[in-house]
Design a protein around this motif. Structure first.
Motif, mmCIF file in Angstrom:
data_model
loop_
_atom_site.group_PDB
_atom_site.id
_atom_site.type_symbol
_atom_site.label_atom_id
_atom_site.label_comp_id
_atom_site.label_asym_id
_atom_site.label_seq_id
_atom_site.Cartn_x
_atom_site.Cartn_y
_atom_site.Cartn_z
ATOM 1 N N ASP A 221 55.397 29.957 65.136
ATOM 2 C CA ASP A 221 54.548 29.842 63.742
ATOM 3 C C ASP A 221 53.476 29.087 64.047
ATOM 4 N N ALA A 222 53.246 28.232 64.885
ATOM 5 C CA ALA A 222 51.905 27.416 65.136
ATOM 6 C C ALA A 222 50.847 28.234 65.533
ATOM 7 N N LEU A 223 50.923 29.249 66.154
ATOM 8 C CA LEU A 223 49.764 30.077 66.762
ATOM 9 C C LEU A 223 48.480 30.468 65.977
ATOM 10 N N ASP A 224 48.691 30.641 64.542
ATOM 11 C CA ASP A 224 47.527 30.933 64.052
ATOM 12 C C ASP A 224 47.043 29.743 63.605
ATOM 13 N N PHE A 225 47.048 28.772 63.919
ATOM 14 C CA PHE A 225 46.552 27.345 63.612
ATOM 15 C C PHE A 225 44.892 27.549 63.946
ATOM 16 N N THR A 226 43.929 27.398 62.830
ATOM 17 C CA THR A 226 42.650 27.563 63.314
ATOM 18 C C THR A 226 41.845 26.322 62.749
ATOM 19 N N ASP A 227 42.319 25.094 62.169
ATOM 20 C CA ASP A 227 41.695 24.079 61.567
ATOM 21 C C ASP A 227 40.752 23.302 62.704
ATOM 22 N N LEU A 228 39.759 22.821 62.117
ATOM 23 C CA LEU A 228 38.934 21.832 63.025
ATOM 24 C C LEU A 228 38.298 22.669 64.098
ATOM 25 N N GLY A 229 38.237 24.223 63.814
ATOM 26 C CA GLY A 229 37.646 25.008 65.058
ATOM 27 C C GLY A 229 38.487 25.222 66.187
ATOM 28 N N PHE A 230 39.685 24.902 66.139
ATOM 29 C CA PHE A 230 40.602 25.169 67.333
ATOM 30 C C PHE A 230 41.099 26.687 67.184
ATOM 31 N N GLN A 231 41.341 27.066 68.314
ATOM 32 C CA GLN A 231 42.054 28.708 68.583
ATOM 33 C C GLN A 231 43.083 28.497 69.649
ATOM 34 N N TYR A 232 44.103 29.142 69.067
ATOM 35 C CA TYR A 232 45.337 29.177 70.205
ATOM 36 C C TYR A 232 44.963 30.123 71.666
ATOM 37 N N SER A 233 45.139 29.789 72.554
ATOM 38 C CA SER A 233 44.358 30.476 73.968
ATOM 39 C C SER A 233 45.879 30.710 74.588
ATOM 40 N N ALA A 234 46.089 32.213 74.521
ATOM 41 C CA ALA A 234 47.384 32.531 75.221
ATOM 42 C C ALA A 234 47.179 32.575 77.028
ATOM 43 N N ALA A 235 45.915 32.591 77.321
ATOM 44 C CA ALA A 235 45.671 32.582 78.845
ATOM 45 C C ALA A 235 46.064 31.224 79.120
ATOM 46 N N ASP A 236 45.578 30.201 78.541
ATOM 47 C CA ASP A 236 45.773 28.687 78.853
ATOM 48 C C ASP A 236 47.322 28.219 78.553
ATOM 49 N N SER A 237 48.204 28.949 78.040
ATOM 50 C CA SER A 237 49.447 28.515 77.427
ATOM 51 C C SER A 237 50.545 28.831 78.300
ATOM 52 N N ARG A 238 51.570 28.078 78.343
ATOM 53 C CA ARG A 238 53.065 28.365 78.936
ATOM 54 C C ARG A 238 54.077 28.505 77.965
ATOM 55 N N PRO A 239 55.254 28.944 78.217
ATOM 56 C CA PRO A 239 56.384 28.892 77.335
ATOM 57 C C PRO A 239 56.718 27.619 76.577
ATOM 58 N N ASP A 240 56.218 26.424 77.392
ATOM 59 C CA ASP A 240 56.630 25.153 77.042
ATOM 60 C C ASP A 240 55.384 24.596 76.652
ATOM 61 N N THR A 241 54.063 25.146 76.635
ATOM 62 C CA THR A 241 52.750 24.360 76.125
ATOM 63 C C THR A 241 51.937 25.091 75.553
ATOM 64 N N LEU A 242 51.921 24.873 74.328
ATOM 65 C CA LEU A 242 50.904 25.658 73.474
ATOM 66 C C LEU A 242 49.626 25.103 73.486
ATOM 67 N N VAL A 243 48.280 25.793 73.900
ATOM 68 C CA VAL A 243 47.154 25.333 74.190
ATOM 69 C C VAL A 243 46.105 25.627 73.140
ATOM 70 N N PHE A 244 45.596 24.795 72.232
ATOM 71 C CA PHE A 244 44.307 25.233 71.475
ATOM 72 C C PHE A 244 43.080 24.559 71.771
ATOM 73 N N ILE A 245 42.362 25.457 71.804
ATOM 74 C CA ILE A 245 40.859 25.133 72.306
ATOM 75 C C ILE A 245 39.908 25.209 71.234
ATOM 76 N N LYS A 246 38.861 24.052 71.463
ATOM 77 C CA LYS A 246 37.777 24.122 70.440
ATOM 78 C C LYS A 246 36.585 23.993 71.469
ATOM 79 N N GLU A 247 35.554 25.098 71.203
ATOM 80 C CA GLU A 247 34.365 25.199 72.198
ATOM 81 C C GLU A 247 33.466 24.132 71.706
ATOM 82 N N ASP A 248 32.883 23.420 72.919
ATOM 83 C CA ASP A 248 32.101 22.323 72.580
ATOM 84 C C ASP A 248 30.708 22.708 72.217
#
Length: 248
Positions: A221-248
Motif C-alpha cells: 500500500d506504500a507503492l503509490d507514495f509520491t510526496d517530495l518528488g519521490f517515486q517507487y522504483s520497481a527496478a531497484d526494489s526487492r521483496p524486502d526493500t522498497l526503493v523510492f527515488i527522487k531525481e536530482d
C-alpha cells in the motif's frame, strides 16, 4: 502490519494537545535505565550523550526532576525532529490518529518500543549509546531480543521506516515467520543512488502520514507514495526493500 520509526533527539512536554492513552510496555526497564543515568556524574553523562555543554546541562536538569510515572505527553507529540514535523500528527484527523495508534511503533533507547499515545517524559538516550547495563556493554545487549519478540507477538509484518541505528535493535532477532520490509528513500545523482539524511527523515514522516491517510494494511500500500518528488522504483526494489527515488 506494524510500521517502525525512530525517535528524535529533540523532545518537549505537551500535556494540552492530546491525552496519553497508556503506559509504555517496557516502563519498568525505562525506570531502571533512568535510575542508572541519574546516578552518573554530569561529565560522564556529557560523554555518553556526545553533545554540547548547554544540551548536557539541560538534560542533566531534566534527569534531576524526571518521574516516568507522572508523564503526561503522548510519545507522538513528545518528539520534535524533522520526521515528526513532516508527519504532522497535530493536524491528523481522528481516524488517522486511531490508525497510527494501531499500526505505528516508535523504537527507543530508553523505552524500547512505544505506541504513539504512550505517556513519556523527555530524555536523551540513543540506541547506540554505550551504557553498560545488566552485564551488557550497550543498549543493544540490554534490550537483546525483547523488542523483536514484543513486535513479533503483535504482528507478522513489519514495515521499516527507522534508521539503521534502531532497525538493528530488532531485525537480527526476528523469527523467520515475521515479514520484514524496508523503505529506502534515495536521490539519483548521475548513475548513483544516494541517501540524504535530512531528506530521508522528511520522507519517512510523509510516508507515515500517507499510510495513515489511506489506512494501509500491507507494505504494498506504500507503492503509490509520491510526496517530495519521490517515486517507487520497481527496478531497484526487492521483496524486502522498497526503493523510492527522487531525481536530482
Amino acid at each position: 502490519m506494524k510500521i517502525l520509526i525512530s525517535p528524535a533527539k529533540k523532545m518537549r512536554v505537551d500535556s494540552d494537545s492530546l491525552p496519553p492513552l497508556g503506559k509504555p510496555a517496557f516502563l519498568a526497564d525505562a525506570k531502571r535505565l533512568l535510575a542508572t543515568l541519574q546516578a552518573m556524574p554530569p561529565e560522564q553523562l556529557k560523554a555518553l550523550w556526545g553533545c554540547s555543554e548547554s544540551l548536557a546541562a539541560m538534560n542533566v536538569e531534566r534527569l534531576r526532576t524526571a518521574d516516568p510515572d507522572r508523564a503526561l505527553t503522548p510519545a507522538i507529540l513528545a518528539y520534535e525532529g524533522i520526521q515528526y514535523q513532516y508527519m504532522a500528527p497535530q493536524v491528523m484527523e481522528s481516524g488517522q490518529l486511531d490508525y497510527i495508534q494501531a499500526h505505528l511503533r516508535i523504537l527507543s533507547g530508553m523505552y524500547g518500543v512505544l505506541r504513539p499515545f504512550d505517556a513519556v517524559i523527555p530524555y536523551r538516550l540513543e540506541m547506540q549509546a554505550k551504557l553498560p547495563m545488566d552485564g551488557q556493554k550497550d543498549l543493544y545487549g540490554f534490550w537483546g531480543g525483547r523488542l523483536a519478540a514484543h513486535l513479533a507477538a503483535e504482528d507478522n509484518c513489519l514495515l521499516d521506516l527507522a534508521s539503521k541505528e534502531y532497525s538493528r535493535a530488532v531485525r537480527p532477532h526476528l523469527p523467520d515467520s515475521v515479514r520484514w520490509v524496508e523503505c529506502r528513500f534515495v536521490t539519483r545523482k548521475g548513475d548513483k543512488l544516494v541517501e540524504k539524511a535530512t531528506l530521508c527523515k522528511m520522507a519517512r514522516g510523509r510516508m507515515v502520514r500517507h499510510l495513515a491517510e489511506k489506512g494501509a494494511q500491507t507494505p504494498e500500500d506504500a507503492l503509490d507514495f509520491t510526496d517530495l518528488g519521490f517515486q517507487y522504483s520497481a527496478a531497484d526494489s526487492r521483496p524486502d526493500t522498497l526503493v523510492f527515488i527522487k531525481e536530482d
